[in-house]
Scaffold this motif. Structure first.
Motif, PDB file in Angstrom:
ATOM      1  N   GLY A  72       0.824  -1.197   0.000  1.00 55.08           N
ATOM      2  CA  GLY A  72       0.000   0.000   0.000  1.00 55.08           C
ATOM      3  C   GLY A  72       0.860   1.249   0.000  1.00 55.08           C
ATOM      4  O   GLY A  72       1.899   1.298   0.660  1.00 55.08           O
ATOM      5  N   ALA A  73       0.434   2.257  -0.778  1.00 52.77           N
ATOM      6  CA  ALA A  73       1.209   3.498  -0.925  1.00 52.77           C
ATOM      7  C   ALA A  73       2.636   3.216  -1.385  1.00 52.77           C
ATOM      8  O   ALA A  73       3.568   3.941  -1.057  1.00 52.77           O
ATOM      9  N   ALA A  74       2.791   2.132  -2.155  1.00 46.89           N
ATOM     10  CA  ALA A  74       4.104   1.709  -2.676  1.00 46.89           C
ATOM     11  C   ALA A  74       5.125   1.505  -1.569  1.00 46.89           C
ATOM     12  O   ALA A  74       6.332   1.694  -1.768  1.00 46.89           O
ATOM     13  N   GLY A  75       4.640   1.124  -0.393  1.00 41.17           N
ATOM     14  CA  GLY A  75       5.531   0.868   0.727  1.00 41.17           C
ATOM     15  C   GLY A  75       6.107   2.106   1.373  1.00 41.17           C
ATOM     16  O   GLY A  75       6.950   2.001   2.272  1.00 41.17           O
ATOM     17  N   GLU A  76       5.651   3.291   0.958  1.00 42.93           N
ATOM     18  CA  GLU A  76       6.187   4.543   1.511  1.00 42.93           C
ATOM     19  C   GLU A  76       5.392   4.935   2.759  1.00 42.93           C
ATOM     20  O   GLU A  76       4.778   5.999   2.839  1.00 42.93           O
TER      21      GLU A  76
END
Length: 501
Positions: free
Chosen positions: A277-281
């Motif tokens: 989720g959220a590209a892991g950011e």
């Protein structure tokens, strides 16, 4: 780009065009430069802080009722128009619209907590503590609160702090990330529409010069920060050396411990959600799955099959993807470098996101979801925060080995256990050395009336974010000892130390 719009500061209730240099702002999905942001000069930094300090002196004297009415109005405006803010976040950060909306709603929880602030800034009263003497305490605002915000949550993280700070009677200066500053300007305009006096909410765009300006100014009383651990440590040490209150939230390496009795379908679903989720950011992303050896192969296959179904693309597309890009090309390359490191150290690359491209967005900052197995615990890919869509599996033999690995790490932000054994879950919550724990919950971000923050290298300073901790952080207490003499009596002279007899 000659026609690129420039994102200004917000000083004294209005947009203020910067006089200094600018920095590019990109749409991460397309790689296109969509704006430039002003980087504050020393004179602009001084003006912004001085204006906020002047506004604080007036705002702190406003009645509780007036402050509460303005916060209620801000909450209503935010609720009506949150879709506008979500689009801004997606355009500058890259996360998908539904995730941007989720960020706003979690921040709005703190706004809603702040509407009830009169109860949370009350003092206490003790009548007749000594004969004819009453003792009571009052809570007062601390002054100008500096808020230094990261790129990954351009709306939610500032909202962890400023609603409480403003409710308590302080003025705030927000220094957003220069990578996606527009959300803070939008919030500033919303505060003005809600009736907040000019200068109480300031947005100071900039780089390290602006950060250091807040850290060293004798007109700034506190600093709230969220970001990487090295910067959090710098913020804490510098601000504390300058006599400020500090809450500096740093990085993380969050683990998910999977016991053999866990529902592996649930675990696989939640590992995908929390890892990509959220590209892991996210500082609360699950980046390490500690899998008991007996279930590791089955779990990896379940995660892998779900990864094949993920849609990666522009978060603003009508057919919303599951995951968007990373924030910059440099960060994408850094995250890809950790996959290289893991592979060199002997890890198995089960699903490789390097070289991933999205048709139509070939210049976007995309990295595909990546799954690593058998990651050595001495690899930098295990010990350091990656902050990207890379999920590492570490195979273990027992519950105790999993707890020992979690506790031996430098970070102590969040962790989770997946099990149907209540005894194991109870042991876990008592033995792991982290600030936030999930039991069959992968991202245990507390609701607004609790507080957010980790242990060890994940938090510098004594105060967590929001909740009761937030109101304690943004107020200072006075104790008043009062005696009104009975005109018919006189206490006489006594040079001894006051006693209660």
């Amino acid at each position: 780009m000659s026609n690129t719009p420039v994102i200004p500061h917000w000083i004294n209730g209005e947009r203020r065009e910067g006089a200094g240099a600018t920095s590019p702002v990109f749409n991460p999905a397309t790689g296109e430069e969509i704006a430039a942001v002003s980087l504050a000069t020393e004179s602009e930094i001084a003006e912004a802080i001085a204006t906020a300090h002047t506004a604080y002196e007036s705002w702190s004297r406003q009645s509780v009722a007036r402050r509460q009415a303005i916060i209620f109005k801000f909450r209503e405006l935010l609720n009506e128009r949150k879709g506008e803010l979500a689009e801004i976040i997606t355009r500058e950060h890259g996360k998908v619209l539904s995730d941007a909306m989720g960020e706003i709603l979690r921040g709005q929880e703190v706004v809603e907590l702040a509407t009830g602030f009169p109860h949370l800034i009350k003092g206490a009263f003790s009548e007749n503590a000594s004969t004819g003497i009453d003792v009571y305490s009052i809570k007062q605002p601390i002054g100008v609160a500096g808020i230094i915000s990261p790129f990954n949550f351009p709306a939610m993280v500032p909202m962890w702090f400023f609603p409480i700070a403003i409710a308590a009677g302080n003025a705030v200066v927000v220094k957003p990330s220069e990578k996606n500053p527009s959300a803070s300007i939008w919030l500033a305009e919303l505060w003005k529409e809600a009736g907040l006096p000019d200068g109480v909410f300031t947005v100071l765009n900039g780089d390290k010069l602006a950060v250091d300006g807040l850290l060293h100014s004798d007109q700034v009383a506190s600093i709230s920060f969220v970001g990487s651990t090295p910067i959090a440590k710098y913020i804490y040490e510098t601000a504390a050396a300058n006599g400020k209150r500090v809450q500096a939230l740093g990085g993380a390496k969050n683990h998910m411990l999977v016991l053999p009795d866990a529902d592996l379908d649930l675990v696989a679903d939640q590992a995908i959600n929390a890892g990509y989720g959220a590209a892991g950011e996210r500082c609360m992303a699950i980046s390490v799955v500690l899998a008991i050896e007996s279930v590791a192969d089955e779990l990896i296959e379940k995660i892998k099959s779900r990864m094949a179904e993920l849609k990666i693309g522009n978060g603003a597309d009508e057919q919303e993807p599951d995951m968007g890009p990373l924030i910059t090309a440099e960060h994408r390359n850094k995250v890809a470098g950790y996959i290289d490191i893991a592979e060199e150290d002997g890890a198995d690359v089960v699903v490789d996101g390097r070289g991933f491209k999205v048709p139509g967005c070939e210049n976007g900052f995309f990295l595909g979801p990546t799954l690593l197995d058998r990651v050595p615990t001495d690899s930098r890919a295990y010990t350091e925060e990656i902050f990207g869509p890379v999920l590492s599996v570490v195979r273990i033999q027992s519950f105790d080995e999993g707890v020992e690995l979690i506790n031996s790490g430098a970070f102590g932000n969040g962790t989770a256990i997946f099990t149907n054994d209540g005894g194991a879950a109870r042991r876990f919550q008592n033995e792991v050395q982290v600030g936030m724990i999930g039991i069959n919950v992968p991202i245990p971000v507390p609701v607004a009336y609790h507080s957010f923050g980790g242990w060890k290298a994940s938090l510098f300073g004594d105060s967590k974010a929001y909740g009761v901790h937030g109101f304690d952080f943004f107020t200072r207490e006075k104790a008043v000892t009062s005696r009104w003499l009975d005109p018919a009596k006189h206490g006489g002279i006594n040079l001894g130390f006051p006693q209660n007899d």
